[in-house]
Design an enzyme around this catalytic site. Sequence first.
Site, PDB file in Angstrom:
ATOM      1  N   ARG A 123       0.839  -1.439  -0.089  1.00  0.00           N
ATOM      2  CA  ARG A 123      -0.018   0.368  -0.060  1.00  0.00           C
ATOM      3  C   ARG A 123       0.715   1.633  -0.041  1.00  0.00           C
ATOM      4  NH1 ARG A 123      -2.875  -2.915   4.606  1.00  0.00           N
ATOM      5  NH2 ARG A 123      -4.913  -3.708   3.057  1.00  0.00           N
ATOM      6  N   LYS A 145       2.068  12.105 -10.198  1.00  0.00           N
ATOM      7  CA  LYS A 145       1.600  11.162 -10.882  1.00  0.00           C
ATOM      8  C   LYS A 145       1.699   9.491 -11.739  1.00  0.00           C
ATOM      9  CE  LYS A 145      -2.402  13.891 -13.269  1.00  0.00           C
ATOM     10  NZ  LYS A 145      -3.138  14.230 -14.368  1.00  0.00           N
ATOM     11  N   GLU A 187       7.357  18.990 -23.602  1.00  0.00           N
ATOM     12  CA  GLU A 187       6.266  19.505 -22.289  1.00  0.00           C
ATOM     13  C   GLU A 187       7.124  21.061 -21.962  1.00  0.00           C
ATOM     14  OE1 GLU A 187       3.734  17.722 -20.754  1.00  0.00           O
ATOM     15  OE2 GLU A 187       4.167  15.658 -21.403  1.00  0.00           O
ATOM     16  N   LYS A 229       5.176  23.480 -12.260  1.00  0.00           N
ATOM     17  CA  LYS A 229       5.140  22.210 -12.097  1.00  0.00           C
ATOM     18  C   LYS A 229       4.843  22.723 -10.698  1.00  0.00           C
ATOM     19  CE  LYS A 229       3.841  17.446 -13.205  1.00  0.00           C
ATOM     20  NZ  LYS A 229       4.158  16.783 -14.109  1.00  0.00           N
ATOM     21  N   GLU A 239      -5.939  17.317  -8.859  1.00  0.00           N
ATOM     22  CA  GLU A 239      -6.042  17.632  -9.931  1.00  0.00           C
ATOM     23  C   GLU A 239      -7.883  17.553  -9.561  1.00  0.00           C
ATOM     24  OE1 GLU A 239      -4.750  16.140 -13.303  1.00  0.00           O
ATOM     25  OE2 GLU A 239      -6.561  16.360 -14.531  1.00  0.00           O
ATOM     26  N   ARG A 243      -4.436  21.888 -11.569  1.00  0.00           N
ATOM     27  CA  ARG A 243      -2.722  21.044 -12.628  1.00  0.00           C
ATOM     28  C   ARG A 243      -3.623  20.473 -13.519  1.00  0.00           C
ATOM     29  NH1 ARG A 243      -0.484  16.101  -8.898  1.00  0.00           N
ATOM     30  NH2 ARG A 243       0.965  15.179 -11.351  1.00  0.00           N
ATOM     31  N   ASN A 247      -2.589  19.035 -18.110  1.00  0.00           N
ATOM     32  CA  ASN A 247      -3.237  18.128 -19.588  1.00  0.00           C
ATOM     33  C   ASN A 247      -3.526  19.628 -20.807  1.00  0.00           C
ATOM     34  OD1 ASN A 247      -4.889  15.527 -19.834  1.00  0.00           O
ATOM     35  ND2 ASN A 247      -3.358  15.662 -17.518  1.00  0.00           N
ATOM     36  N   HIS A 250      -3.263  17.479 -24.370  1.00  0.00           N
ATOM     37  CA  HIS A 250      -3.342  16.268 -23.662  1.00  0.00           C
ATOM     38  C   HIS A 250      -4.082  15.246 -24.248  1.00  0.00           C
ATOM     39  CE1 HIS A 250       0.693  17.132 -21.911  1.00  0.00           C
ATOM     40  NE2 HIS A 250       0.934  15.898 -21.386  1.00  0.00           N
ATOM     41  N   HIS A 254      -3.134  12.422 -26.051  1.00  0.00           N
ATOM     42  CA  HIS A 254      -3.533  10.879 -25.826  1.00  0.00           C
ATOM     43  C   HIS A 254      -4.069  10.361 -26.340  1.00  0.00           C
ATOM     44  CE1 HIS A 254      -2.386  11.680 -20.720  1.00  0.00           C
ATOM     45  NE2 HIS A 254      -1.064  11.542 -21.973  1.00  0.00           N
ATOM     46  N   HIS A 267       5.906  10.598 -26.289  1.00  0.00           N
ATOM     47  CA  HIS A 267       4.215  11.329 -25.555  1.00  0.00           C
ATOM     48  C   HIS A 267       5.070  12.757 -26.011  1.00  0.00           C
ATOM     49  CE1 HIS A 267       1.533  12.534 -22.717  1.00  0.00           C
ATOM     50  NE2 HIS A 267       2.274  13.680 -21.895  1.00  0.00           N
TER      51      HIS A 267
HETATM   52  N1  LIG Z   1       3.238  11.222 -14.202  1.00  0.00           N
HETATM   53  C1  LIG Z   1       3.849  12.197 -15.335  1.00  0.00           C
HETATM   54  O1  LIG Z   1       2.954  13.660 -15.299  1.00  0.00           O
HETATM   55  C2  LIG Z   1       3.792  12.063 -16.793  1.00  0.00           C
HETATM   56  C3  LIG Z   1       4.311  13.497 -17.042  1.00  0.00           C
HETATM   57  C4  LIG Z   1       4.663  13.370 -18.558  1.00  0.00           C
HETATM   58  C5  LIG Z   1       4.287  12.301 -18.744  1.00  0.00           C
HETATM   59  N2  LIG Z   1       4.780  11.130 -18.444  1.00  0.00           N
HETATM   60  C6  LIG Z   1       4.522   9.922 -19.255  1.00  0.00           C
HETATM   61  O2  LIG Z   1       5.976   9.457 -18.877  1.00  0.00           O
HETATM   62  C7  LIG Z   1       6.492   9.297 -20.504  1.00  0.00           C
HETATM   63  C8  LIG Z   1       7.139   9.696 -21.774  1.00  0.00           C
HETATM   64  O3  LIG Z   1       7.944   9.740 -21.076  1.00  0.00           O
HETATM   65  P1  LIG Z   1      10.058  10.099 -21.642  1.00  0.00           P
HETATM   66  O4  LIG Z   1       9.410  11.059 -22.919  1.00  0.00           O
HETATM   67  O5  LIG Z   1      10.695  10.052 -20.991  1.00  0.00           O
HETATM   68  O6  LIG Z   1       9.767   8.506 -22.623  1.00  0.00           O
HETATM   69  P2  LIG Z   1      10.647   7.292 -21.805  1.00  0.00           P
HETATM   70  O7  LIG Z   1      10.659   6.930 -20.751  1.00  0.00           O
HETATM   71  O8  LIG Z   1       9.948   5.792 -22.846  1.00  0.00           O
HETATM   72  O9  LIG Z   1      12.259   7.316 -22.270  1.00  0.00           O
HETATM   73  C9  LIG Z   1      13.172   7.571 -23.803  1.00  0.00           C
HETATM   74  C10 LIG Z   1      13.734   6.646 -24.496  1.00  0.00           C
HETATM   75  O10 LIG Z   1      14.898   7.253 -23.909  1.00  0.00           O
HETATM   76  C11 LIG Z   1      15.720   7.081 -23.300  1.00  0.00           C
HETATM   77  N3  LIG Z   1      16.640   7.105 -22.338  1.00  0.00           N
HETATM   78  C12 LIG Z   1      15.817   7.799 -21.230  1.00  0.00           C
HETATM   79  N4  LIG Z   1      16.786   8.123 -20.615  1.00  0.00           N
HETATM   80  C13 LIG Z   1      18.150   8.158 -21.216  1.00  0.00           C
HETATM   81  C14 LIG Z   1      19.599   8.998 -21.231  1.00  0.00           C
HETATM   82  N5  LIG Z   1      19.975   9.802 -20.615  1.00  0.00           N
HETATM   83  N6  LIG Z   1      20.520   8.500 -22.784  1.00  0.00           N
HETATM   84  C15 LIG Z   1      20.006   7.315 -23.388  1.00  0.00           C
HETATM   85  N7  LIG Z   1      19.201   7.634 -23.898  1.00  0.00           N
HETATM   86  C16 LIG Z   1      17.887   7.683 -22.938  1.00  0.00           C
HETATM   87  C17 LIG Z   1      14.570   5.740 -22.831  1.00  0.00           C
HETATM   88  O11 LIG Z   1      15.659   3.828 -22.705  1.00  0.00           O
HETATM   89  C18 LIG Z   1      13.981   5.603 -24.189  1.00  0.00           C
HETATM   90  O12 LIG Z   1      14.030   4.516 -24.888  1.00  0.00           O
HETATM   91  C19 LIG Z   1       4.759   9.110 -20.830  1.00  0.00           C
HETATM   92  O13 LIG Z   1       4.591   7.223 -20.543  1.00  0.00           O
HETATM   93  C20 LIG Z   1       3.572   9.758 -20.306  1.00  0.00           C
HETATM   94  O14 LIG Z   1       2.597   9.686 -20.275  1.00  0.00           O
HETATM   95  C21 LIG Z   1       4.361  10.936 -17.381  1.00  0.00           C
HETATM   96  O1  LIG Z   2       1.472  16.127 -13.747  1.00  0.00           O
HETATM   97  C1  LIG Z   2       0.595  16.356 -14.830  1.00  0.00           C
HETATM   98  O2  LIG Z   2      -1.108  16.994 -13.894  1.00  0.00           O
HETATM   99  C2  LIG Z   2       0.430  16.463 -16.059  1.00  0.00           C
HETATM  100  O3  LIG Z   2      -1.091  16.273 -16.797  1.00  0.00           O
HETATM  101  C3  LIG Z   2       1.490  15.778 -16.379  1.00  0.00           C
HETATM  102  C4  LIG Z   2       1.006  15.457 -17.984  1.00  0.00           C
HETATM  103  O4  LIG Z   2       2.622  16.205 -18.753  1.00  0.00           O
HETATM  104  C5  LIG Z   2       1.109  14.679 -18.207  1.00  0.00           C
HETATM  105  O5  LIG Z   2       1.344  13.770 -19.098  1.00  0.00           O
HETATM  106  C6  LIG Z   2       0.627  13.673 -17.100  1.00  0.00           C
HETATM  107  O6  LIG Z   2       0.862  11.495 -17.144  1.00  0.00           O
HETATM  108  C7  LIG Z   2      -1.284  13.145 -17.448  1.00  0.00           C
HETATM  109  O7  LIG Z   2      -1.717  13.199 -16.924  1.00  0.00           O
HETATM  110  P1  LIG Z   2      -3.463  12.006 -17.113  1.00  0.00           P
HETATM  111  O8  LIG Z   2      -4.102  12.427 -16.171  1.00  0.00           O
HETATM  112  O9  LIG Z   2      -3.601  12.849 -17.777  1.00  0.00           O
HETATM  113  O10 LIG Z   2      -3.041  10.755 -17.278  1.00  0.00           O
HETATM  114 ZN   LIG Z   3       2.457  14.925 -20.999  1.00  0.00          ZN
END
Ligand SMILES: NC(=O)c1ccc[n+]([C@@H]2O[C@H](COP(=O)([O-])OP(=O)(O)OC[C@H]3O[C@@H](n4cnc5c(N)ncnc54)[C@H](O)[C@@H]3O)[C@@H](O)[C@H]2O)c1
Ligand SMILES: O=C(O)C(=O)C[C@@H](O)[C@H](O)[C@H](O)COP(=O)(O)O
Ligand SMILES: [Zn+2]
Length: 362
Positions: A123, A145, A187, A229, A239, A243, A247, A250, A254, A267
């Site tokens: 948990r 998130k 972003e 952020k 959210e 917040r 998005n 998005h 998405h 992304h």
């Molecule tokens: N939680 C949130 O608030 C939030 C916000 C934005 C995006 N996201 C999510 O994040 C994801 C996208 O993340 P991303 O763009 O980092 O993609 P990713 O994690 O797929 O990384 C992109 C590529 O770069 C490579 N890589 C990473 N770091 C590296 C480095 N230093 N050197 C060489 N290669 C490297 C990885 O292996 C991968 O192939 C999506 O799933 C998206 O939904 C979440």
């Molecule tokens: O942190 C947030 O809130 C965001 O919306 C950041 C976005 O860039 C990110 O892609 C996030 O994962 C999207 O959230 P979701 O709730 O639409 O899945």
């Molecule tokens: Zn995003």
Amino acid sequence: MIQPRSVAVGGAHPYTISIGPGLLDDTALLAGTLRGDAFVISDDQVAPLYLQRVVEALSRARPGGRIGHWVLPAGEASKTLARFGEAIAAIAEAGLRRDATVYALGGGVVGDLAGFAAAAWMRGIDCVQLPTTLLAMVDSSVGGKTAVDLPQGKNLVGAFHPPRAVLADTGALRTLPPRELRAGLAEVVKYGAIVDAPFLDWLEANADALLAGDDAALAEAIARSCAHKAAIVERDPYEHGDRALLNFGHTFGHAIETGQGYGGLNHGEAVAVGMVQAARLSERLGLAPAADTARLRALLQRFGLPVSPPPGLDADALLAHMRLDKKAQSGGLRFIVWDGAGRARVLAGVPEATVRAVLAGD
Ligand SMILES: NC(=O)c1ccc[n+]([C@@H]2O[C@H](COP(=O)([O-])OP(=O)(O)OC[C@H]3O[C@@H](n4cnc5c(N)ncnc54)[C@H](O)[C@@H]3O)[C@@H](O)[C@H]2O)c1
Ligand SMILES: O=C(O)C(=O)C[C@@H](O)[C@H](O)[C@H](O)COP(=O)(O)O
Ligand SMILES: [Zn+2]
């Protein structure tokens, strides 16, 4: 030499985002995040580059401590319930107790999946984000998130689980493929678009330096993005309100990622297209001038990002994905629109016909 910086994230679960070169080796910083066992989750492109350094630094931070790891295949296609199950199995096999810490070493895919595993195991145990992509440094490592994707939509299964700390080692950006650097810039542009028009001026003025991987320009972009952020998630961690501005782009983005089966645009690229679509929607609704759409489009193009949807996507399918967008309510879709650069807001009651017109490129 770039000086390290930090951004504080307040609220019920405060933490610090540390930004600077060499943080993956920073024994003192890592020691401050570790109470019991450590478990590093990474992907198969990042692990060969950085896993050993992190494991060695953790060993120095906690001599004699148990340090496990688990590596998943790189890419969005790994952000699934099945891989989440594998991560949990690896954590169970390692016998992590409640005082253990999961270290998410990689981009947003690793950060979201490892964060969700940490949120769910017993948990909730601590998760420290070690972002290695620009996108993860400016966005996904911050705010708590965590999630995995379903075939029906992005991030549909997950939890809010704030990290215990974020250590963004800007030195890791040196190995980042150019496509992924550009994805992160999408972003970054988003923060300017939603709340900080002067940041867009700065990005326009510093575009060449950012694309060239200039350390000082990147550090400034990361710190400024994280400050935005942090301020937003501190005000509205779950959210319930603004917040949702994070998005911007998005709902469209998405839907494109899901429509392409998580194997087309990444992304950041999908968000770039989505932000232009959101600006065009705002224009169509009479909220914002066409000149602001043109400016946004031009900046994203300068960063080498796509600004129109890939061919072959069906509008009905995209709308079906949008109906499962987390901002949607029983009353229908909600979009993040803008009244112009730096002035975004949430808008309900957007007619589907208007969305269809935007999708059709009208
Ligand atoms: N939680 C949130 O608030 C939030 C916000 C934005 C995006 N996201 C999510 O994040 C994801 C996208 O993340 P991303 O763009 O980092 O993609 P990713 O994690 O797929 O990384 C992109 C590529 O770069 C490579 N890589 C990473 N770091 C590296 C480095 N230093 N050197 C060489 N290669 C490297 C990885 O292996 C991968 O192939 C999506 O799933 C998206 O939904 C979440
Ligand atoms: O942190 C947030 O809130 C965001 O919306 C950041 C976005 O860039 C990110 O892609 C996030 O994962 C999207 O959230 P979701 O709730 O639409 O899945
Ligand atoms: Zn995003």
